[in-house]
Design a protein around this motif. Sequence first.
Motif, PDB file in Angstrom:
ATOM      1  N   SER A  72      -0.026   7.094  -1.359  1.00  0.00           N
ATOM      2  CA  SER A  72       0.560   8.015  -0.318  1.00  0.00           C
ATOM      3  C   SER A  72       1.453   7.770   0.534  1.00  0.00           C
ATOM      4  CB  SER A  72      -0.152   9.289  -0.207  1.00  0.00           C
ATOM      5  OG  SER A  72      -1.118   9.035   0.990  1.00  0.00           O
ATOM      6  N   ASP A  73       1.691   6.427   1.108  1.00  0.00           N
ATOM      7  CA  ASP A  73       2.473   6.026   2.394  1.00  0.00           C
ATOM      8  C   ASP A  73       2.524   4.603   1.715  1.00  0.00           C
ATOM      9  OD1 ASP A  73       4.039   5.391   4.366  1.00  0.00           O
ATOM     10  OD2 ASP A  73       2.049   6.603   5.528  1.00  0.00           O
ATOM     11  N   LEU A  74       3.634   4.491   0.955  1.00  0.00           N
ATOM     12  CA  LEU A  74       3.819   2.903   1.393  1.00  0.00           C
ATOM     13  C   LEU A  74       4.446   2.203   2.363  1.00  0.00           C
ATOM     14  CD1 LEU A  74       3.921   2.060  -1.771  1.00  0.00           C
ATOM     15  CD2 LEU A  74       6.764   1.742  -1.451  1.00  0.00           C
ATOM     16  N   GLU A  75       4.950   2.319   3.253  1.00  0.00           N
ATOM     17  CA  GLU A  75       4.484   1.953   4.301  1.00  0.00           C
ATOM     18  C   GLU A  75       3.921   1.402   5.088  1.00  0.00           C
ATOM     19  OE1 GLU A  75       8.871   3.291   3.073  1.00  0.00           O
ATOM     20  OE2 GLU A  75       7.258   3.845   3.072  1.00  0.00           O
ATOM     21  N   SER A  76       2.550   2.563   5.535  1.00  0.00           N
ATOM     22  CA  SER A  76       1.309   2.055   6.031  1.00  0.00           C
ATOM     23  C   SER A  76       0.731   1.125   4.975  1.00  0.00           C
ATOM     24  CB  SER A  76       0.952   3.306   5.954  1.00  0.00           C
ATOM     25  OG  SER A  76      -0.148   3.085   7.006  1.00  0.00           O
ATOM     26  N   THR A  77       0.564   1.373   4.024  1.00  0.00           N
ATOM     27  CA  THR A  77      -0.182  -0.033   2.571  1.00  0.00           C
ATOM     28  C   THR A  77       0.661  -1.218   2.938  1.00  0.00           C
ATOM     29  OG1 THR A  77      -0.567   2.074   1.849  1.00  0.00           O
ATOM     30  CG2 THR A  77      -0.939  -0.474   0.250  1.00  0.00           C
ATOM     31  N   LEU A  78       1.565  -1.373   2.889  1.00  0.00           N
ATOM     32  CA  LEU A  78       2.119  -2.249   3.358  1.00  0.00           C
ATOM     33  C   LEU A  78       1.984  -3.181   4.103  1.00  0.00           C
ATOM     34  CD1 LEU A  78       6.082  -3.971   1.836  1.00  0.00           C
ATOM     35  CD2 LEU A  78       5.207  -3.953   4.521  1.00  0.00           C
ATOM     36  N   GLU A  79       2.008  -2.654   5.927  1.00  0.00           N
ATOM     37  CA  GLU A  79       2.294  -2.609   6.750  1.00  0.00           C
ATOM     38  C   GLU A  79      -0.008  -3.131   7.113  1.00  0.00           C
ATOM     39  OE1 GLU A  79       0.741  -1.424  11.443  1.00  0.00           O
ATOM     40  OE2 GLU A  79       2.387  -0.609  10.046  1.00  0.00           O
ATOM     41  N   ALA A  84      -3.640  -8.202   6.470  1.00  0.00           N
ATOM     42  CA  ALA A  84      -4.886  -8.754   6.314  1.00  0.00           C
ATOM     43  C   ALA A  84      -4.400 -10.022   5.463  1.00  0.00           C
ATOM     44  CB  ALA A  84      -5.635  -7.614   4.928  1.00  0.00           C
ATOM     45  N   GLY A  85      -3.424 -10.322   5.660  1.00  0.00           N
ATOM     46  CA  GLY A  85      -2.967 -11.767   5.084  1.00  0.00           C
ATOM     47  C   GLY A  85      -2.378 -11.589   4.071  1.00  0.00           C
ATOM     48  N   GLY A  86      -2.435 -10.671   3.389  1.00  0.00           N
ATOM     49  CA  GLY A  86      -1.401 -10.651   1.737  1.00  0.00           C
ATOM     50  C   GLY A  86       0.440 -11.206   2.112  1.00  0.00           C
ATOM     51  N   GLU A  87       0.761 -11.829   0.939  1.00  0.00           N
ATOM     52  CA  GLU A  87       2.288 -12.132   1.348  1.00  0.00           C
ATOM     53  C   GLU A  87       2.869 -11.241   0.285  1.00  0.00           C
ATOM     54  OE1 GLU A  87       4.697 -15.991  -0.187  1.00  0.00           O
ATOM     55  OE2 GLU A  87       2.862 -16.469  -0.116  1.00  0.00           O
ATOM     56  N   ILE A  88       4.042 -10.761   0.566  1.00  0.00           N
ATOM     57  CA  ILE A  88       4.193  -9.849   0.578  1.00  0.00           C
ATOM     58  C   ILE A  88       5.665 -10.820  -0.479  1.00  0.00           C
ATOM     59  CG2 ILE A  88       6.790  -7.758   0.359  1.00  0.00           C
ATOM     60  CD1 ILE A  88       3.712  -7.311   1.367  1.00  0.00           C
ATOM     61  N   VAL A  89       5.506 -10.371  -2.204  1.00  0.00           N
ATOM     62  CA  VAL A  89       6.664 -11.458  -3.087  1.00  0.00           C
ATOM     63  C   VAL A  89       7.445 -10.148  -3.560  1.00  0.00           C
ATOM     64  CG1 VAL A  89       4.563 -13.361  -3.073  1.00  0.00           C
ATOM     65  CG2 VAL A  89       4.426 -11.014  -5.349  1.00  0.00           C
ATOM     66  N   LYS A  90       7.617  -9.512  -3.575  1.00  0.00           N
ATOM     67  CA  LYS A  90       8.946  -8.774  -4.085  1.00  0.00           C
ATOM     68  C   LYS A  90       8.386  -6.701  -3.069  1.00  0.00           C
ATOM     69  CE  LYS A  90       8.774  -9.119  -8.382  1.00  0.00           C
ATOM     70  NZ  LYS A  90       8.745  -8.847 -10.125  1.00  0.00           N
ATOM     71  N   ARG A 100       8.079   0.972  -5.250  1.00  0.00           N
ATOM     72  CA  ARG A 100       7.106  -0.319  -5.060  1.00  0.00           C
ATOM     73  C   ARG A 100       7.552  -1.290  -4.911  1.00  0.00           C
ATOM     74  NH1 ARG A 100       5.766  -1.605 -11.356  1.00  0.00           N
ATOM     75  NH2 ARG A 100       6.632  -3.360 -11.682  1.00  0.00           N
ATOM     76  N   PHE A 101       6.459  -2.037  -4.508  1.00  0.00           N
ATOM     77  CA  PHE A 101       6.164  -3.871  -3.576  1.00  0.00           C
ATOM     78  C   PHE A 101       5.221  -4.097  -4.609  1.00  0.00           C
ATOM     79  CE2 PHE A 101       3.655  -1.785  -0.602  1.00  0.00           C
ATOM     80  CZ  PHE A 101       2.829  -3.377  -0.462  1.00  0.00           C
ATOM     81  N   HIS A 102       5.571  -5.734  -4.095  1.00  0.00           N
ATOM     82  CA  HIS A 102       4.691  -6.662  -5.313  1.00  0.00           C
ATOM     83  C   HIS A 102       3.602  -7.203  -3.808  1.00  0.00           C
ATOM     84  CE1 HIS A 102       5.907  -6.463  -9.108  1.00  0.00           C
ATOM     85  NE2 HIS A 102       6.202  -5.516  -8.991  1.00  0.00           N
ATOM     86  N   PHE A 103       2.795  -7.483  -4.255  1.00  0.00           N
ATOM     87  CA  PHE A 103       1.650  -9.004  -2.570  1.00  0.00           C
ATOM     88  C   PHE A 103       0.877  -9.768  -3.375  1.00  0.00           C
ATOM     89  CE2 PHE A 103      -1.036  -5.138  -2.833  1.00  0.00           C
ATOM     90  CZ  PHE A 103      -1.814  -5.989  -3.103  1.00  0.00           C
ATOM     91  N   THR A 104       0.997 -11.084  -2.622  1.00  0.00           N
ATOM     92  CA  THR A 104      -0.211 -11.601  -3.798  1.00  0.00           C
ATOM     93  C   THR A 104      -1.254 -11.925  -2.274  1.00  0.00           C
ATOM     94  OG1 THR A 104       0.509 -14.095  -2.829  1.00  0.00           O
ATOM     95  CG2 THR A 104       1.102 -12.993  -4.923  1.00  0.00           C
ATOM     96  N   GLU A 105      -2.780 -11.864  -2.634  1.00  0.00           N
ATOM     97  CA  GLU A 105      -3.887 -12.500  -1.640  1.00  0.00           C
ATOM     98  C   GLU A 105      -3.791 -13.352  -2.087  1.00  0.00           C
ATOM     99  OE1 GLU A 105      -7.295 -13.164  -2.626  1.00  0.00           O
ATOM    100  OE2 GLU A 105      -6.452 -13.393  -4.898  1.00  0.00           O
ATOM    101  N   PRO A 106      -4.188 -13.271  -0.512  1.00  0.00           N
ATOM    102  CA  PRO A 106      -4.479 -15.332   0.167  1.00  0.00           C
ATOM    103  C   PRO A 106      -4.464 -16.521  -1.220  1.00  0.00           C
ATOM    104  CG  PRO A 106      -5.669 -14.089   1.587  1.00  0.00           C
ATOM    105  CD  PRO A 106      -5.200 -13.068   0.197  1.00  0.00           C
ATOM    106  N   CYS A 107      -5.627 -16.260  -2.030  1.00  0.00           N
ATOM    107  CA  CYS A 107      -5.660 -16.995  -3.734  1.00  0.00           C
ATOM    108  C   CYS A 107      -4.312 -16.731  -4.026  1.00  0.00           C
ATOM    109  CB  CYS A 107      -6.678 -16.746  -3.728  1.00  0.00           C
ATOM    110  SG  CYS A 107      -8.247 -17.583  -2.884  1.00  0.00           S
ATOM    111  N   GLY A 108      -3.195 -16.023  -3.851  1.00  0.00           N
ATOM    112  CA  GLY A 108      -2.759 -16.556  -5.223  1.00  0.00           C
ATOM    113  C   GLY A 108      -2.307 -14.916  -6.257  1.00  0.00           C
ATOM    114  N   ASN A 109      -3.795 -14.036  -6.405  1.00  0.00           N
ATOM    115  CA  ASN A 109      -3.543 -13.156  -7.510  1.00  0.00           C
ATOM    116  C   ASN A 109      -2.389 -11.803  -6.899  1.00  0.00           C
ATOM    117  OD1 ASN A 109      -5.319 -13.949  -9.405  1.00  0.00           O
ATOM    118  ND2 ASN A 109      -6.854 -13.911  -7.366  1.00  0.00           N
TER     119      ASN A 109
END
Length: 120
Positions: A72-79, A84-90, A100-109
């Motif tokens: 319900s708060d996209l910018e807060s979730t992105l932060e 936490a170490g996620g990488e924003i890929v989109k 929306r946005f896409h991210f990978t967790e530290p092991c690439g999922n």
Amino acid sequence: MNKHEKLNYVEFPSEDLPETKAFFEKAFSWTFVDYGPEYTAFSNQGLDGGFFKADMNSSTENGAALLVFYSSDLESTLEKVTKAGGEIVKPIFSFPGGRRFHFTEPCGNEFAVWSDKELD
């Protein structure tokens, strides 16, 4: 409650289970149950699932399904994801019905987060 012929569980690879667990604990407050050194499970996150030890990852680039969180708060979730170490890929983008946005967790999922809330 388990429902006949409905999606019930999802599994992802992880080359570093402690790192994957730490990311989801920090970003989304998940808890895990370990089943030996090569498997950990999560529950009560909309869809139960787990991570298994493997030298691969799940991404749309290699044809994997994309699991999408709602926020319900996209910018807060992105932060939270980046802290936490996620990488924003989109980065955040608009599409019919929301953003929306896409991210990978530290092991690439790869995962995505969407919201039906427009910017003010």
